[in-house]
Write a protein that holds these residues in place. Sequence first.
Motif, mmCIF file in Angstrom:
data_model
loop_
_atom_site.group_PDB
_atom_site.id
_atom_site.type_symbol
_atom_site.label_atom_id
_atom_site.label_comp_id
_atom_site.label_asym_id
_atom_site.label_seq_id
_atom_site.Cartn_x
_atom_site.Cartn_y
_atom_site.Cartn_z
ATOM 1 N N HIS A 169 44.894 6.147 -16.627
ATOM 2 C CA HIS A 169 43.524 5.805 -17.037
ATOM 3 C C HIS A 169 43.493 5.456 -18.517
ATOM 4 O O HIS A 169 44.089 6.153 -19.336
ATOM 5 N N THR B 221 38.404 7.919 -20.546
ATOM 6 C CA THR B 221 39.222 9.115 -20.686
ATOM 7 C C THR B 221 38.373 10.217 -21.307
ATOM 8 O O THR B 221 37.297 9.968 -21.848
ATOM 9 N N ASN B 222 38.860 11.437 -21.210
ATOM 10 C CA ASN B 222 38.153 12.601 -21.760
ATOM 11 C C ASN B 222 36.693 12.624 -21.315
ATOM 12 O O ASN B 222 35.783 12.804 -22.115
ATOM 13 N N LYS C 285 33.596 15.402 -14.093
ATOM 14 C CA LYS C 285 33.744 13.984 -13.752
ATOM 15 C C LYS C 285 35.187 13.662 -13.383
ATOM 16 O O LYS C 285 35.432 12.872 -12.469
ATOM 17 N N GLU C 286 36.136 14.284 -14.069
ATOM 18 C CA GLU C 286 37.546 14.074 -13.721
ATOM 19 C C GLU C 286 37.826 14.538 -12.301
ATOM 20 O O GLU C 286 38.511 13.858 -11.535
ATOM 21 N N ARG C 287 37.264 15.687 -11.927
ATOM 22 C CA ARG C 287 37.423 16.201 -10.562
ATOM 23 C C ARG C 287 36.799 15.247 -9.560
ATOM 24 O O ARG C 287 37.385 14.956 -8.503
ATOM 25 N N LEU D 222 39.083 12.211 -9.133
ATOM 26 C CA LEU D 222 40.266 12.586 -8.352
ATOM 27 C C LEU D 222 39.912 12.742 -6.877
ATOM 28 O O LEU D 222 40.642 12.262 -6.006
ATOM 29 N N ILE E 210 46.945 12.067 -12.599
ATOM 30 C CA ILE E 210 46.314 11.068 -13.450
ATOM 31 C C ILE E 210 46.756 11.301 -14.886
ATOM 32 O O ILE E 210 46.659 12.408 -15.403
ATOM 33 N N GLU F 75 46.213 10.052 -18.877
ATOM 34 C CA GLU F 75 45.223 9.413 -19.732
ATOM 35 C C GLU F 75 45.920 8.845 -20.959
ATOM 36 O O GLU F 75 46.784 9.493 -21.544
#
Length: 150
Positions: A68, A72-73, A78-80, A83, A105, A107
């Motif tokens: 990604h 990022t960050n 949101k990352e979960r 995924l 993933i 970053e």
Amino acid sequence: MPLHRIYSVKGVFSADDKKAIAEGITNVYSAIPLPKFYVVVLFIDTDLDSFFIGGKPNDRFVRIVTGHIARTNIGAEKERMVLEALQAAYHPYVRDRGLDWEIHIEEHEREVWRENGLAPPMPGTDAEKYWIEVDKAVPYTKGEDARQYT
């Protein structure tokens, strides 16, 4: 830009499977929204004598590495969600076929990313919205509308 590298033994995925997986992955990102042309999916088909898990040849394992850059960050929740959405796109072709699989993933720093030599516009800007609309990288000047440069 999300870059997806999917490693498996030759024959695990048909040409139709690959197309459907790539479309499913692209849909995850276009819903964010990101330009569709940001999404790159590479299927890396390997001979069985070159694909080992635990030191043994394995034709029932799929390894997915995603990079990604565009977003990022974004925070743990949101990352979960991203995924889980990606896993859902893979499920009919991997999990539901009884294959073992692993995904992670990575970053990368946005500052070292270019599209056709251009620094991509920041999220949510008019320039990024226009890139989504035309589905390609077009020149823009910070604070100006990308349409001026097409």
